[in-house]
Design a protein around this motif. Structure first.
Motif, PDB file in Angstrom:
ATOM      1  N   MET A   1      -4.073  -0.333 -11.181  1.00 40.50           N
ATOM      2  CA  MET A   1      -4.400  -0.079  -9.731  1.00 40.50           C
ATOM      3  C   MET A   1      -3.887   1.545  -9.546  1.00 40.50           C
ATOM      4  O   MET A   1      -5.546   1.964  -8.742  1.00 40.50           O
ATOM      5  CB  MET A   1      -3.621  -0.675  -9.068  1.00 40.50           C
ATOM      6  CG  MET A   1      -2.992  -1.972  -9.326  1.00 40.50           C
ATOM      7  SD  MET A   1      -2.020  -3.290  -8.257  1.00 40.50           S
ATOM      8  CE  MET A   1      -2.062  -2.354  -6.423  1.00 40.50           C
ATOM      9  N   GLN A   2      -3.752   2.260 -10.173  1.00 43.53           N
ATOM     10  CA  GLN A   2      -3.543   4.281  -9.485  1.00 43.53           C
ATOM     11  C   GLN A   2      -4.661   4.321 -10.395  1.00 43.53           C
ATOM     12  O   GLN A   2      -4.980   5.354  -8.958  1.00 43.53           O
ATOM     13  CB  GLN A   2      -2.373   4.261 -11.098  1.00 43.53           C
ATOM     14  CG  GLN A   2      -1.844   6.366 -10.180  1.00 43.53           C
ATOM     15  CD  GLN A   2      -0.923   6.413 -11.430  1.00 43.53           C
ATOM     16  OE1 GLN A   2      -0.268   5.904 -11.718  1.00 43.53           O
ATOM     17  NE2 GLN A   2      -0.974   7.556 -11.491  1.00 43.53           N
ATOM     18  N   GLU A   3      -5.555   3.837 -11.346  1.00 41.46           N
ATOM     19  CA  GLU A   3      -6.572   4.917 -11.994  1.00 41.46           C
ATOM     20  C   GLU A   3      -7.845   4.577 -10.089  1.00 41.46           C
ATOM     21  O   GLU A   3      -8.701   5.073 -10.711  1.00 41.46           O
ATOM     22  CB  GLU A   3      -7.459   4.154 -12.657  1.00 41.46           C
ATOM     23  CG  GLU A   3      -6.626   4.679 -14.371  1.00 41.46           C
ATOM     24  CD  GLU A   3      -6.805   3.689 -16.052  1.00 41.46           C
ATOM     25  OE1 GLU A   3      -7.931   2.891 -15.234  1.00 41.46           O
ATOM     26  OE2 GLU A   3      -5.542   4.224 -16.730  1.00 41.46           O
ATOM     27  N   THR A   4      -7.555   3.392  -9.881  1.00 42.83           N
ATOM     28  CA  THR A   4      -8.799   2.394  -8.822  1.00 42.83           C
ATOM     29  C   THR A   4      -8.020   3.470  -8.074  1.00 42.83           C
ATOM     30  O   THR A   4      -8.759   2.864  -6.087  1.00 42.83           O
ATOM     31  CB  THR A   4      -9.199   1.399  -8.321  1.00 42.83           C
ATOM     32  OG1 THR A   4      -7.591   0.760  -8.451  1.00 42.83           O
ATOM     33  CG2 THR A   4      -9.098   0.294  -9.710  1.00 42.83           C
ATOM     34  N   GLY A   5      -7.086   4.096  -7.163  1.00 40.81           N
ATOM     35  CA  GLY A   5      -6.696   5.140  -7.044  1.00 40.81           C
ATOM     36  C   GLY A   5      -5.865   4.056  -5.102  1.00 40.81           C
ATOM     37  O   GLY A   5      -5.180   4.976  -4.665  1.00 40.81           O
ATOM     38  N   TYR A   6      -5.075   3.714  -6.280  1.00 36.81           N
ATOM     39  CA  TYR A   6      -4.090   3.513  -5.161  1.00 36.81           C
ATOM     40  C   TYR A   6      -2.871   4.267  -5.573  1.00 36.81           C
ATOM     41  O   TYR A   6      -2.153   4.642  -6.921  1.00 36.81           O
ATOM     42  CB  TYR A   6      -3.132   1.826  -5.593  1.00 36.81           C
ATOM     43  CG  TYR A   6      -3.937   0.387  -5.407  1.00 36.81           C
ATOM     44  CD1 TYR A   6      -4.041   0.353  -3.604  1.00 36.81           C
ATOM     45  CD2 TYR A   6      -5.419   0.411  -5.796  1.00 36.81           C
ATOM     46  CE1 TYR A   6      -4.202  -0.535  -3.567  1.00 36.81           C
ATOM     47  CE2 TYR A   6      -5.981  -1.022  -4.700  1.00 36.81           C
ATOM     48  CZ  TYR A   6      -5.437  -1.101  -4.252  1.00 36.81           C
ATOM     49  OH  TYR A   6      -6.340  -2.789  -3.140  1.00 36.81           O
ATOM     50  N   ASP A   7      -2.316   4.803  -4.435  1.00 41.28           N
ATOM     51  CA  ASP A   7      -0.695   5.348  -4.643  1.00 41.28           C
ATOM     52  C   ASP A   7       0.058   4.328  -4.787  1.00 41.28           C
ATOM     53  O   ASP A   7       0.872   3.312  -5.116  1.00 41.28           O
ATOM     54  CB  ASP A   7       0.012   5.761  -3.256  1.00 41.28           C
ATOM     55  CG  ASP A   7       1.259   6.372  -3.293  1.00 41.28           C
ATOM     56  OD1 ASP A   7       2.298   5.637  -3.155  1.00 41.28           O
ATOM     57  OD2 ASP A   7       1.159   7.546  -3.598  1.00 41.28           O
TER      58      ASP A   7
END
Length: 283
Positions: free
Chosen positions: A32-38
């Protein structure tokens, strides 16, 4: 605090599908972080979807151990219970997990199916207030026996209590579940989330859940195993075998799922154990 932002249905399904496929919660958060989620938002979303305390996702915060009674973990290669030899086929340390071969006889499995069949209805889960509710995550049919309801139930409850060194009255009523092709139970925890508003009511009559034992009453033609995605383990559903696992509050390693039945049907009996004597009440 969990996420109060709307969670898109496709994101929720992706989280459940990804964990069910064997990816850990940490791996889901990283993706999720790699796809832009904080990162903070990601933890809140995952905690909400999996119904777990967000504090359990903080690597600097350890799980809080229950203060009540704990179970004794069966040790390999076997344990003799009331004259019956139960073979420990697999041992895992985190979570404390044992695959127990020959836990039930063929006759006991058939009798449990026969006794429970007339009382089946859409299976429920415990909601945030402590009441039983129909949940879209669980698509099976099921029923509960009361404690000691039949001689067979009493015998199984005594076997569990002796093997795990915990009194019979620390167990909830035995639940039998029936799954047809395509039916499943999505990734979840058996311990109760202390951040939910209904936590005091749920735990007032027995404390926190501390262990589970899932007994397979038949062997599906295909599928229907129990997956533990955090440790990359799937226990095959085999008649007479059981899987026992213990946990603390916030223990992410105990995340598990009832995989879809691909062919045939699946029958299981489940027993949840509490840290204190369990007070039964009307459902």
């Amino acid at each position: 605090m969990k996420s109060h932002l709307p969670i898109r249905p496709e994101l929720r399904e992706w989280i459940l599908t990804t964990t069910r496929a064997g990816h850990s919660v940490d791996a889901v958060l990283k993706l999720m972080q790699e796809t832009g989620y904080d990162p903070r938002q990601s933890r809140g979303i995952v905690a909400t979807v999996l119904n777990m305390p967000i504090s359990a996702l903080d690597p600097h915060v350890s799980a809080s151990a229950s203060k009540g009674r704990r179970t004794r973990h069966p040790e390999a290669p076997h344990v003799v219970v009331d004259g019956r030899t139960v073979h420990v086929g697999l041992s895992v340390d985190s979570p404390e997990l044992r695959v127990l071969n020959d836990f039930l006889s063929v006759e006991e499995c058939a009798a449990l199916i026969e006794q429970s069949s007339p009382r089946l209805q859409r299976a429920s889960t415990v909601d945030r207030s402590g009441k039983h509710q129909v949940d879209a995550r669980r698509t099976s049919e099921g029923m509960f026996f009361t404690i000691g309801e039949t001689p067979l139930v009493r015998s199984i409850e005594k076997r569990i209590a002796t093997m795990l060194s915990i009194p019979v009255d620390h167990g909830e009523g035995l639940q039998v579940l029936h799954y047809l092709p395509g039916q499943q139970y999505e990734p979840h925890f058996d311990w109760f989330n202390p951040e939910e508003p209904g936590f005091p009511a749920i735990t007032a009559k027995g404390g926190q859940r501390i262990a589970s034992i899932v007994m397979y009453l038949n062997t599906p033609e295909a599928g229907g195993g129990t997956a533990f995605p955090e440790i990359g383990l799937t226990v095959t559903a085999l008649r007479g075998t059981a899987v026992y696992f213990a946990y603390d509050t916030g223990d992410t390693a105990s995340l598990h799922a009832g995989l879809p039945v691909e062919k045939g049907e699946k029958w299981i009996a489940t027993k949840w154990l509490r840290e204190r004597p369990f007070q039964t009440s009307s459902r």
